[in-house]
Design an enzyme around this catalytic site. Sequence first.
Site, PDB file in Angstrom:
ATOM      1  N   LYS A  36       0.812  -1.221   0.000  1.00 23.67           N
ATOM      2  CA  LYS A  36       0.000   0.000   0.000  1.00 23.67           C
ATOM      3  C   LYS A  36       0.846   1.272   0.000  1.00 23.67           C
ATOM      4  O   LYS A  36       2.029   1.248   0.313  1.00 23.67           O
ATOM      5  CB  LYS A  36      -0.977  -0.027   1.183  1.00 23.67           C
ATOM      6  CG  LYS A  36      -2.117  -1.002   0.900  1.00 23.67           C
ATOM      7  CD  LYS A  36      -3.206  -0.959   1.922  1.00 23.67           C
ATOM      8  CE  LYS A  36      -4.316  -1.937   1.487  1.00 23.67           C
ATOM      9  NZ  LYS A  36      -5.270  -2.193   2.567  1.00 23.67           N
ATOM     10  N   ARG A  92      -3.252  -9.949   5.625  1.00 21.16           N
ATOM     11  CA  ARG A  92      -3.672 -10.043   4.217  1.00 21.16           C
ATOM     12  C   ARG A  92      -2.529  -9.550   3.352  1.00 21.16           C
ATOM     13  O   ARG A  92      -2.097  -8.403   3.471  1.00 21.16           O
ATOM     14  CB  ARG A  92      -4.918  -9.174   4.019  1.00 21.16           C
ATOM     15  CG  ARG A  92      -5.535  -9.250   2.638  1.00 21.16           C
ATOM     16  CD  ARG A  92      -6.773  -8.351   2.577  1.00 21.16           C
ATOM     17  NE  ARG A  92      -7.438  -8.440   1.295  1.00 21.16           N
ATOM     18  CZ  ARG A  92      -7.064  -7.770   0.216  1.00 21.16           C
ATOM     19  NH1 ARG A  92      -6.037  -6.963   0.261  1.00 21.16           N
ATOM     20  NH2 ARG A  92      -7.728  -7.917  -0.908  1.00 21.16           N
TER      21      ARG A  92
HETATM   22  N1  HH2 Z   1      -7.352  -3.945   1.275  1.00 16.91           N
HETATM   23  C1  HH2 Z   1      -7.736  -4.067  -0.001  1.00 16.91           C
HETATM   24  C2  HH2 Z   1      -8.849  -4.862  -0.329  1.00 16.91           C
HETATM   25  N2  HH2 Z   1      -9.531  -5.536   0.608  1.00 16.91           N
HETATM   26  N3  HH2 Z   1      -9.825  -6.127   2.863  1.00 16.91           N
HETATM   27  C3  HH2 Z   1      -9.464  -6.028   4.157  1.00 16.91           C
HETATM   28  N4  HH2 Z   1     -10.137  -6.698   5.108  1.00 16.91           N
HETATM   29  N5  HH2 Z   1      -8.413  -5.249   4.543  1.00 16.91           N
HETATM   30  C4  HH2 Z   1      -7.672  -4.537   3.637  1.00 16.91           C
HETATM   31  O1  HH2 Z   1      -6.727  -3.822   4.052  1.00 16.91           O
HETATM   32  C5  HH2 Z   1      -8.036  -4.622   2.256  1.00 16.91           C
HETATM   33  C6  HH2 Z   1      -9.142  -5.444   1.907  1.00 16.91           C
HETATM   34  C7  HH2 Z   1      -7.010  -3.346  -1.081  1.00 16.91           C
HETATM   35  O2  HH2 Z   1      -5.997  -4.120  -1.624  1.00 16.91           O
HETATM   36  P1  HH2 Z   1      -6.095  -5.027  -2.964  1.00 16.91           P
HETATM   37  O3  HH2 Z   1      -7.106  -6.099  -2.844  1.00 16.91           O
HETATM   38  O4  HH2 Z   1      -4.733  -5.490  -3.269  1.00 16.91           O
HETATM   39  O5  HH2 Z   1      -6.487  -4.029  -4.116  1.00 16.91           O
HETATM   40  P2  HH2 Z   1      -7.865  -3.688  -4.841  1.00 16.91           P
HETATM   41  O6  HH2 Z   1      -8.826  -3.176  -3.823  1.00 16.91           O
HETATM   42  O7  HH2 Z   1      -7.474  -2.649  -5.854  1.00 16.91           O
HETATM   43  O8  HH2 Z   1      -8.396  -4.942  -5.462  1.00 16.91           O
END
Ligand code: HH2
Length: 264
Positions: free
Chosen positions: A204, A238
């Site tokens: 992030k 995660r």
């Molecule tokens: N961060 C993202 C998505 N889902 N869920 C939880 N519980 N906590 C988090 O910090 C979190 C999450 C964002 O990351 P990512 O899935 O890599 O990206 P995107 O939302 O662009 O798919």
Amino acid sequence: MGVLNVTPDSFSDGGRHTTVDAALARAREMVAQGAGILDVGGESTRPGAAPVAQAEELDRVLPVIEAIRRELDVVVSIDTMKPGVMRAACAAGAEMINDVGALRAEGAVEAARDAGAAVCLMHMQGEPRTMQQAPRYGEVVREVADFLRERADAAQAAGIARERIVIDPGFGFGKTATHNLRLLARLPALCALGYPMLVGLSRKSTLGQVTGRAVGDRQAAGVAAAALAVARGARIVRTHDIAVTVDAVKLAQAVHEQEGQGEE
Ligand code: HH2
């Protein structure tokens, strides 16, 4: 918890696993590296992301969940804010619902309750499209704690068992780097709410702001963040980078278990 985004636009792995075969290959790899949960997402929540229609989200995630369940011994989590996706994903074998909206959408609490799944309730200020425009708090730790307590209470009032609830401060969701770092520093205050804590800092922008590194070069910072979080009480991490994170988490956990042990 390994991240498996089946999206064209996620911020770090968008577009990589858009076929079922590619997603399944990545799932196999993450399980072999030690992931205990795979978080399947069909809608990006990155800052500025556009919403996805339910039918499109279902087309993306259901075949992947079914394929994982046929072949791998791993808990599948569905990363969604939509009650219809929660229900269908759990019917296809997902055992956890990861809702960055903390079950605030109409019908979401009922869908999670009926599915009998574990739920992750995450804090977000605003909504993905606009959340990073001007994040603002009086006292960020207290406000996040109050929100998570209120959502966990609401979930239980609707019939979701306490043992099924996981909480998450939502790093990067309507927060500046300073807010994120303060939440990480004060994580024990949030763990004191009494629910298992999930953290997601992998790749992030806060890691980029501290280290000056681009998304693809934030693995070391992500591993450090995971260790710092587990040392402060986090129970689920995660991440996109499984193997290195598993080692860091094992070490941080082993040290954490020695806190308060032995000589006075
Ligand atoms: N961060 C993202 C998505 N889902 N869920 C939880 N519980 N906590 C988090 O910090 C979190 C999450 C964002 O990351 P990512 O899935 O890599 O990206 P995107 O939302 O662009 O798919």
